[in-house]
Write a protein that holds these residues in place. Structure first.
Motif, PDB file in Angstrom:
ATOM      1  N   LYS A  46     -30.546  25.117  21.426  1.00  9.37           N
ATOM      2  CA  LYS A  46     -31.161  25.442  20.144  1.00  9.37           C
ATOM      3  C   LYS A  46     -30.057  25.843  19.168  1.00  9.37           C
ATOM      4  O   LYS A  46     -29.320  26.782  19.427  1.00  9.37           O
ATOM      5  CB  LYS A  46     -32.160  26.582  20.310  1.00  9.37           C
ATOM      6  N   LEU A  47     -29.946  25.098  18.099  1.00 10.21           N
ATOM      7  CA  LEU A  47     -28.965  25.400  17.057  1.00 10.21           C
ATOM      8  C   LEU A  47     -29.638  26.342  16.065  1.00 10.21           C
ATOM      9  O   LEU A  47     -30.492  25.922  15.295  1.00 10.21           O
ATOM     10  CB  LEU A  47     -28.483  24.116  16.391  1.00 10.21           C
ATOM     11  N   GLU A  48     -29.264  27.597  16.109  1.00 15.28           N
ATOM     12  CA  GLU A  48     -29.988  28.627  15.363  1.00 15.28           C
ATOM     13  C   GLU A  48     -29.473  28.868  13.958  1.00 15.28           C
ATOM     14  O   GLU A  48     -30.161  29.473  13.149  1.00 15.28           O
ATOM     15  CB  GLU A  48     -29.978  29.932  16.153  1.00 15.28           C
ATOM     16  N   ASN A  49     -28.237  28.449  13.670  1.00 22.92           N
ATOM     17  CA  ASN A  49     -27.684  28.723  12.342  1.00 22.92           C
ATOM     18  C   ASN A  49     -26.626  27.671  11.998  1.00 22.92           C
ATOM     19  O   ASN A  49     -26.285  26.819  12.819  1.00 22.92           O
ATOM     20  CB  ASN A  49     -27.109  30.144  12.278  1.00 22.92           C
ATOM     21  N   LEU A  50     -26.097  27.760  10.780  1.00 16.96           N
ATOM     22  CA  LEU A  50     -25.101  26.797  10.317  1.00 16.96           C
ATOM     23  C   LEU A  50     -23.861  26.823  11.200  1.00 16.96           C
ATOM     24  O   LEU A  50     -23.300  25.765  11.513  1.00 16.96           O
ATOM     25  CB  LEU A  50     -24.726  27.078   8.854  1.00 16.96           C
ATOM     26  N   GLU A  51     -23.441  27.988  11.620  1.00 17.97           N
ATOM     27  CA  GLU A  51     -22.262  28.089  12.482  1.00 17.97           C
ATOM     28  C   GLU A  51     -22.465  27.301  13.775  1.00 17.97           C
ATOM     29  O   GLU A  51     -21.572  26.594  14.233  1.00 17.97           O
ATOM     30  CB  GLU A  51     -21.973  29.559  12.794  1.00 17.97           C
ATOM     31  N   PHE A  56     -21.416  22.359  16.908  1.00 21.73           N
ATOM     32  CA  PHE A  56     -21.956  21.149  17.530  1.00 21.73           C
ATOM     33  C   PHE A  56     -21.282  19.897  16.962  1.00 21.73           C
ATOM     34  O   PHE A  56     -20.855  19.009  17.699  1.00 21.73           O
ATOM     35  CB  PHE A  56     -23.469  21.102  17.317  1.00 21.73           C
ATOM     36  N   VAL A  57     -21.153  19.839  15.638  1.00 16.16           N
ATOM     37  CA  VAL A  57     -20.503  18.688  14.993  1.00 16.16           C
ATOM     38  C   VAL A  57     -19.047  18.596  15.429  1.00 16.16           C
ATOM     39  O   VAL A  57     -18.560  17.522  15.781  1.00 16.16           O
ATOM     40  CB  VAL A  57     -20.616  18.780  13.458  1.00 16.16           C
ATOM     41  N   ARG A  58     -18.349  19.711  15.427  1.00 19.85           N
ATOM     42  CA  ARG A  58     -16.942  19.726  15.825  1.00 19.85           C
ATOM     43  C   ARG A  58     -16.786  19.204  17.253  1.00 19.85           C
ATOM     44  O   ARG A  58     -15.936  18.363  17.531  1.00 19.85           O
ATOM     45  CB  ARG A  58     -16.375  21.139  15.700  1.00 19.85           C
ATOM     46  N   GLN A  59     -17.629  19.678  18.168  1.00 23.59           N
ATOM     47  CA  GLN A  59     -17.544  19.253  19.570  1.00 23.59           C
ATOM     48  C   GLN A  59     -17.923  17.785  19.741  1.00 23.59           C
ATOM     49  O   GLN A  59     -17.297  17.068  20.507  1.00 23.59           O
ATOM     50  CB  GLN A  59     -18.424  20.142  20.448  1.00 23.59           C
ATOM     51  N   SER A  60     -18.940  17.340  19.045  1.00 21.83           N
ATOM     52  CA  SER A  60     -19.406  15.966  19.249  1.00 21.83           C
ATOM     53  C   SER A  60     -18.540  14.923  18.544  1.00 21.83           C
ATOM     54  O   SER A  60     -18.655  13.732  18.847  1.00 21.83           O
ATOM     55  CB  SER A  60     -20.870  15.822  18.829  1.00 21.83           C
ATOM     56  N   THR A  61     -17.669  15.350  17.639  1.00 22.65           N
ATOM     57  CA  THR A  61     -16.803  14.393  16.942  1.00 22.65           C
ATOM     58  C   THR A  61     -15.329  14.553  17.317  1.00 22.65           C
ATOM     59  O   THR A  61     -14.479  13.885  16.732  1.00 22.65           O
ATOM     60  CB  THR A  61     -16.977  14.506  15.406  1.00 22.65           C
ATOM     61  N   MET A  62     -15.034  15.408  18.286  1.00 17.52           N
ATOM     62  CA  MET A  62     -13.643  15.614  18.726  1.00 17.52           C
ATOM     63  C   MET A  62     -12.974  14.310  19.139  1.00 17.52           C
ATOM     64  O   MET A  62     -11.780  14.119  18.909  1.00 17.52           O
ATOM     65  CB  MET A  62     -13.592  16.611  19.890  1.00 17.52           C
ATOM     66  N   MET A 144     -28.446  23.525   7.909  1.00 17.52           N
ATOM     67  CA  MET A 144     -29.206  24.731   7.568  1.00 17.52           C
ATOM     68  C   MET A 144     -28.558  25.444   6.386  1.00 17.52           C
ATOM     69  O   MET A 144     -27.344  25.384   6.203  1.00 17.52           O
ATOM     70  CB  MET A 144     -29.229  25.693   8.763  1.00 17.52           C
ATOM     71  N   GLY A 145     -29.375  26.125   5.623  1.00 13.66           N
ATOM     72  CA  GLY A 145     -28.863  26.899   4.503  1.00 13.66           C
ATOM     73  C   GLY A 145     -28.743  26.088   3.232  1.00 13.66           C
ATOM     74  O   GLY A 145     -29.222  24.964   3.131  1.00 13.66           O
ATOM     75  N   GLU A 146     -28.075  26.686   2.278  1.00  8.33           N
ATOM     76  CA  GLU A 146     -27.975  26.086   0.940  1.00  8.33           C
ATOM     77  C   GLU A 146     -26.577  25.587   0.604  1.00  8.33           C
ATOM     78  O   GLU A 146     -26.327  25.212  -0.532  1.00  8.33           O
ATOM     79  CB  GLU A 146     -28.404  27.133  -0.109  1.00  8.33           C
ATOM     80  N   GLN A 147     -25.664  25.591   1.568  1.00  9.36           N
ATOM     81  CA  GLN A 147     -24.274  25.256   1.258  1.00  9.36           C
ATOM     82  C   GLN A 147     -24.010  23.760   1.136  1.00  9.36           C
ATOM     83  O   GLN A 147     -23.104  23.349   0.410  1.00  9.36           O
ATOM     84  CB  GLN A 147     -23.341  25.835   2.323  1.00  9.36           C
ATOM     85  N   ASP A 148     -24.750  22.938   1.867  1.00 12.46           N
ATOM     86  CA  ASP A 148     -24.488  21.495   1.823  1.00 12.46           C
ATOM     87  C   ASP A 148     -25.203  20.875   0.624  1.00 12.46           C
ATOM     88  O   ASP A 148     -26.401  20.865   0.537  1.00 12.46           O
ATOM     89  CB  ASP A 148     -24.885  20.808   3.131  1.00 12.46           C
ATOM     90  N   HIS A 149     -24.412  20.396  -0.295  1.00 12.81           N
ATOM     91  CA  HIS A 149     -24.961  19.763  -1.501  1.00 12.81           C
ATOM     92  C   HIS A 149     -24.653  18.274  -1.443  1.00 12.81           C
ATOM     93  O   HIS A 149     -23.507  17.857  -1.590  1.00 12.81           O
ATOM     94  CB  HIS A 149     -24.368  20.395  -2.768  1.00 12.81           C
ATOM     95  N   TRP A 150     -25.709  17.499  -1.211  1.00  8.05           N
ATOM     96  CA  TRP A 150     -25.567  16.050  -1.153  1.00  8.05           C
ATOM     97  C   TRP A 150     -25.322  15.524  -2.564  1.00  8.05           C
ATOM     98  O   TRP A 150     -25.896  16.013  -3.534  1.00  8.05           O
ATOM     99  CB  TRP A 150     -26.831  15.428  -0.573  1.00  8.05           C
TER     100      TRP A 150
END
Length: 190
Positions: A46-51, A56-62, A144-150
Motif C-alpha cells: 500500500k503506497l500511503e503517501n507521495l514519498e 516505488f518509482v525509483r525502485q521500479s526504474t533503477m 498523491m498531493g498537489e505537487q505534480d502539475h501536468w
C-alpha cells in the motif's frame, strides 16, 4: 514562461505519437523477468503517501540507469524518431511508443530523459509521463498531493499531458518541475 519546442522536435514527437495511436496492436512482452516480479511485489504494498510513491518509482526504474536495459525495454525503438533532439535543461527524450496508451502507471514512464557525458555515455537524469489528451481530456490524477502539475503540451500529436519526474538527478526547482537547471543547456559530448 513557455518553452518553445523547435519545429523538428514537434514534428518528431507528433509523428511518433500519431503512429503509436494509429497502431492499436499491443507490443507487450509476455515474458516475466525477475525485475517484473520485484515491481509486482511493490505494487502489492500500500503506497500511503507521495514519498512511498516516489520510492516505488525509483525502485521500479533503477534498471534504466543502464541505457542498454532501456533499449531492451523498448525505449530506443522507432528509429530514426528516437531520440528527440537535445532539449536544453531536459536532455534527450527516448519514448517507448508501446506505453503511449493513455494510462498513467507510475512504474512505466512513457519517456526516459538521458544526457551524455563528455565521452558520449548516456546517463539517466529523469522520467517523463505522457498521456494523450485524446485519451484523457483532463489532466491525469498522477501522484498523491498537489505537487505534480501536468503540462498540456500541444506539440505532441494533437496534444498530450506531460509530467517530468527528476530522478535520479536532483532538481533544485522541485522533483516535478518542467525544466532542470542541473541539466546542461547543450549536449556535453559535442
Amino acid at each position: 514562461m513557455k518553452f518553445l519546442v523547435p519545429n523538428q522536435l514537434t514534428s518528431i514527437f507528433s509523428l511518433l505519437i500519431f503512429t503509436s495511436l494509429l497502431c492499436s496492436c499491443s507490443m507487450e512482452d509476455t515474458a516475466t523477468t525477475e525485475n517484473d516480479l520485484f515491481t509486482a511485489d511493490l505494487k502489492a504494498e500500500k503506497l500511503e503517501n507521495l514519498e512511498d510513491q516516489l520510492k516505488f518509482v525509483r525502485q521500479s526504474t533503477m534498471k534504466f540507469h543502464s541505457f542498454e536495459q532501456a533499449a531492451k525495454a523498448g525505449y530506443a525503438e522507432d528509429l530514426p524518431f528516437n531520440p528527440s533532439p537535445y532539449v536544453p535543461q531536459m536532455g534527450y527524450h527516448y519514448i517507448n511508443v508501446g506505453l503511449m496508451d493513455g494510462v498513467f502507471e507510475m512504474d512505466k514512464p512513457e519517456i526516459l530523459l538521458y544526457v551524455p557525458n563528455e565521452d558520449g555515455e548516456l546517463k539517466l537524469v529523469g522520467l517523463e509521463y505522457a498521456v494523450p489528451i485524446a485519451a484523457s481530456p483532463e489532466a491525469p490524477e498522477g501522484f498523491m498531493g498537489e505537487q505534480d502539475h501536468w503540462v498540456e503540451n500541444p506539440n505532441v500529436a494533437g496534444g498530450a499531458w506531460t509530467l517530468h519526474v527528476w530522478m535520479p538527478l536532483e532538481n533544485p526547482d522541485g522533483i516535478f518541475a518542467e525544466f532542470n537547471p542541473n541539466v546542461p543547456l547543450s549536449d556535453p559530448s559535442l
